[in-house]
Write a protein that holds these residues in place. Structure first.
Motif: not given
Lengths: 337, 288, 329
Positions: B22-44
């Motif tokens: 089961v390919h649960a995570v595919r080709d995910v890329s992101f950048e998180l800055g210092r002091g930032e809030i990154l929201g990660l949303a999606g269904e269960s």
């Protein structure tokens, strides 16, 4: 085994992520959902443990059923006392020259008989005190549960010894009854907790709300889910009965006139087999108990793993290999995952 | 992305190596800055928790990181390739650089040893030079800070309410002053009022200590109000990655639209219900 | 009602049940134990009215008193420590004989059980922690030992190490050539020497059960959230294994102590017989073989009470190791 790696009731995925099934797999799962009753999966996934265990049990049972018909009279006396195993007497002879191999066949029959009868009786008692009490609930459950717990802390063998010392002449059935009434408590407790958890499951509650009849709820929703637990408890009851009978007979408190593994050991003890070094007399009966007991616990292991797949000892390498195999197969078939 | 980046995740792939992988995570890329809030949303089940666990290398077999990298840009200027850490390095890295607040606040605390023991073992592992009394004092201060109170040090988890347990978790997550805190549905099981208090708390703490947050939830309206940047995951992929305004005003993916409108609204306006107090506190903080 | 009060009231009920069972068995089952016993006693010496009375209290009344009156006199008799007189050891009172036999059994079974528990729990912890390791794959093998009858294992051990190799003594609890029981090193070392083989039998046959239970609980505990928390905290693996996984996984083993102890006690009775160990087990069988009903009933009661006592202690220990049982309601 291969087929049931992912099935709805299988918490394997839950184990692997270490969290309740709210995560990744839950969404992808429905594709695999093919709910089959547990017993069916049990048969299709005949694990090596189950196969080996059942094989040994069947072999011993055949020996007990067919042996007595083929072998001679186990009690006929010869003037060749205490001879070691030979081609004529495979397991040697007793001090009165009786054929130990023939005795083993009869003793196997006797011990298996006791085991099965006690297993059935103990199951009946534990279903009455464990399942019915907890299903009905209320004071009945309270008192059944208290009774079960009291029976559990009273040590069984001393009780059996005391009871059987008053009953001088015991038939083999009488002995089975004594063993059964002293051994049902542990499995009643297990059955009670399983029934309690089943009773509170959503689908049972749903059946109640929609006005299903009581007997239908018990028969269709509860009992089928109890089957693996019942099977495992039955296996344990048989082990207990065979061990209990052997101990009791070894002490000379067994059924009168019966021939079991326990009475053989009793006779061996009285014939000074140990001090005179007649190992062929006292080793085989105990070994049979151990082997049968081991086979029964293997079956029990297999059942436990069906109830709770997390308990499988399958190493992770094996999982990976299997996965790789499946991956190759599916790519060959042109299936994209 | 920015010069002051804290975490760069590139082409991340996670596969559950089961019968049918089961390919649960595919080709995910992101950048998180210092002091930032990154929201990660999606269904269960969309892979967001798996991704978070993967970044901290907490996945157990059969889950496996098959491809991609996660680079942690430490304050000291050293870049840490998380996937390349040895077992011992990984242990030192965990909690010291990245701490986590888990979904199941109910079960995330060990039920049979008290809060003090669970908190002090963080220090005895990562700060062996601290004396016993220093450790206990530090834990007591943390509990005071988070509003649980130092008198709860000797409590067991069953003696605390759900909100208190989650606060204890946050206190633990703060212990080593990490640069990143991963919060996996930290408020989901709590009632709305407690949820608001805790969000407020997190916001203040972030202001005070300046850590970054990866905030995982299925509640997109909440994220719109607290995040600097939002990633929306669907079936293991990030289908949308943008600022809250952009996502709210012109969602690029129809799934985002669906998520936005899947929450009931009492006033007819999205997100305009109950939690506005905490949310506005957070959003003013977030937009700085 | 809190956990402790519930447990203690349960043991009061269990105690009452054991006493009642002991009262009912000789009265409800066939046979006339009083007559047999009186006859045997008469062959040894004069029957005083007091002696007759105490036998009747224990085993059944010939004077046709209502059953409740008999029950009351029986209970008062038991609580004043009157268990009658033994035939086997005439004219020694039953209480004295039990007092001589009990320490042997408690020490030998006690040490055997504790060692078996520690070995089983430790191995179970390791097997569950490293699932699929060589140790884990040995689990089914070790549990096979459970299916081996205690007394048969005892026979084999006896045959190999006492008859064949003469490493250990064949029977008894201490060397009879020295002085009798006393607190000097000679006696204690000989008691240890004689007790090793019986205790070893108990360890080998019972550690498999603890091992399996612990291993399975370890496996389920490892999927709990607090284990993931501990891992995320970067704790050392030994710390996670001991303070987080094993600390929780051991609870059911302790809670289920009652079931296992019953098995161990049953097994050791027969084992004592094999080794002619001077404990309650072989004394019980002696009593049975001589129709020494007062001694038999007395022993049954004492064995049951000892098991109840051991379980009570373990349950008290449980309140210490599981804080949830101390919850204020």
């Amino acid at each position: 085994m291969t087929e049931n790696m992912i099935s709805p009731a299988d918490p394997a995925a839950q184990r692997e992520t270490g969290r309740p099934l709210t995560g990744t797999l839950a969404a992808i799962r429905p594709r695999f959902e093919r709910r089959r009753p547990r017993w069916q999966r049990m048969l299709s996934g005949l694990s090596p443990k189950l196969a080996v265990g059942l094989g040994i049990i069947i072999a011993i049972a055949l020996f007990g059923v067919l042996g007595p018909m083929l072998l001679g009279n186990p009690l006929s006396i010869r003037d060749i006392g205490r001879t070691p195993p030979s081609s004529e007497f495979w397991l040697g002879t007793t001090q009165t020259g009786q054929d130990i191999f023939a005795q083993m066949a009869h003793a196997t029959r006797g011990s298996l008989f006791i085991g099965v009868v006690v297993g059935v009786l103990a199951m009946l008692l534990s279903v009455i005190f464990g399942v019915i009490g907890s299903y009905v609930g209320g004071w009945l459950d309270e008192s059944f549960s208290l009774f079960t717990n009291v029976m559990l802390v009273i040590p069984a063998l001393p009780l059996i010894i005391v009871i059987s010392s008053y009953v001088a002449d015991k038939s083999i059935l009488m002995l089975a009854v004594i063993l059964a009434i002293t051994s049902w408590a542990a499995s009643a407790r297990v059955l009670r907790s399983v029934t309690l958890s089943l009773r509170s499951r959503d689908y049972v509650a749903a059946a109640r709300v929609t006005g299903e009849r009581q007997w239908r709820i018990i028969g269709v929703e509860i009992l089928p889910n109890l089957v693996p637990v019942l099977a495992s408890q039955f296996v344990l009851a048989v082990i207990f009965a065979i061990l209990g009978e052997a101990g009791l007979s070894y002490l000379g408190l067994g059924a009168s006139g019966a021939l079991t593994w326990g009475t053989m050991l009793f006779q061996a003890q009285n014939g000074f087999a140990l001090t005179l070094g007649s190992w062929w007399w006292f080793v085989p009966p105990g070994l049979m108990i151990a082997v049968l007991g081991g086979a029964l616990s293997l079956v029990n292991f297999a059942i436990d793993e069906i109830i709770d797949p997390r308990l499988r000892t399958a190493s992770l390498d094996k999982n990976k290999k299997r996965a790789a195999r499946r991956l190759r197969a599916s790519t060959k078939a042109g299936v994209t995952v | 992305m920015t010069a002051d980046s804290l975490l760069s995740v590139n082409n991340y792939n996670i596969v559950y190596q089961v019968e049918t992988p089961v390919h649960a995570v595919r080709d995910v890329s992101f950048e998180l800055g210092r002091g930032e809030i990154l929201g990660l949303a999606g269904e269960s089940g969309c892979g967001k928790t798996t991704l978070a666990y993967g970044i901290n290398r907490l996945l157990r077999p059969p889950a496996e990181i098959t491809d991609g990298s996660a680079i942690f840009h430490d304050q000291s200027g050293i870049d840490v390739d998380i996937n390349a850490l040895s077992v011992a390095e990984l242990r030192r890295y965990r909690w010291d650089k990245v701490s986590m607040v888990f979904q199941g606040a109910m079960n995330a605390l060990n039920p049979v040893i008290n809060i003090q023991k669970q908190m002090t073992d963080i220090f005895s592992t990562h700060r062996p030079e601290m004396s016993k009394s220093e450790r206990i004092e530090e834990c007591a201060d943390l509990l005071d800070l988070i509003g649980v109170g130092r008198d709860r040090l000797r409590s067991f988890s069953h003696e605390l309410s759900g909100g208190m347990r989650q606060r204890v978790m946050i206190a633990m997550a703060l212990a080593l002053k990490p640069q990143l805190m991963i919060m996996d549905e930290p408020t989901t099981a709590l009632d709305v009022l407690v949820q608001r208090d805790i969000l407020q708390e997190i916001s203040e703490l972030r202001h005070k200590f300046g850590f970054s947050v990866i905030f995982i939830t299925h509640d997109l309206p909440l994220l719109l109000e607290i995040s600097d940047r939002i990633a929306i995951m669907l079936k293991g992929e990030i289908v949308e990655y943008n600022t809250p305004e952009q996502i709210y005003r012109n969602a690029g993916h129809e799934y985002t639209d669906k998520l936005l409108h899947s929450f009931p609204s009492l006033t007819g306006e999205r997100g305009g219900f109950v939690r506005s107090g905490a949310a506005s506190a957070l959003s003013s903080e977030a937009t700085r | 009602m809190n956990y402790l009060a519930r447990k203690i009231s349960f043991y009061v009920v269990a105690l009452w049940a054991a006493l009642t069972l002991n009262f009912l068995i000789p009265r409800l089952l066939p046979g006339n134990p009083v007559e047999i016993l009186i006859q045997k006693l008469a062959a040894r010496g004069p029957i005083t009215p007091e002696l007759r009375n105490s036998v009747e209290l224990l085993l059944g009344d010939t004077s046709n008193d209502p059953i409740l009156v008999q029950y009351w006199s029986y209970l008062t008799g038991i609580f004043s420590g009157d268990f009658g007189v033994s035939i086997t050891y005439y004219p020694q009172p039953v209480v004295e004989i039990i007092a001589q036999a009990l320490p042997w059994t408690i020490v030998m079974i006690g040490i055997g059980t504790i060692i078996a528990f520690l070995v089983g729990i430790t191995l179970g912890m390791l097997a569950g922690w490293k699932r699929g390791s060589w140790l884990d794959n040995l689990v089914p093998v070790t549990t096979m030992f459970q299916a081996v009858p205690y007394f048969w294992l005892a026979l084999i051990l006896l045959y190999v190490s006492a008859v064949q190799f003469k490493i250990f003594p064949v029977s008894g609890g201490y060397s009879y050539t020295g002085a009798g029981p006393s607190w000097d090193w000679d006696f204690i070392s000989s008691a240890i020497y004689y007790g090793t083989l019986p205790a070893l039998t108990i360890v080998i046959s019972s550690f498999g059960g603890w091992l399996l239970g612990m291993r399975n609980m370890m496996v389920s505990t490892l999927s709990e959230d607090y284990i993931v928390t501990a891992e995320a905290k970067g704790l050392r693996p030994t710390r996670i294994m001991m303070a987080y996984a094993a600390r929780n996984a051991i609870l059911p083993s302790v809670a289920g102590f009652a079931i296992s102890l019953g098995f161990v006690v049953s097994g050791s009775i027969v084992t004592e017989q094999v080794f002619s160990y001077p404990g309650v087990g072989s004394t019980l069988l002696q009593a049975v073989n001589n129709n020494d009903y007062s001694l038999m009933q007395g022993l049954f009661l004492v064995i049951t009470l000892t098991v109840l006592g051991a379980n009570l202690i373990v349950d008290l220990l449980y309140t210490v190791i599981d804080p949830r049982t101390r919850a204020r309601s």
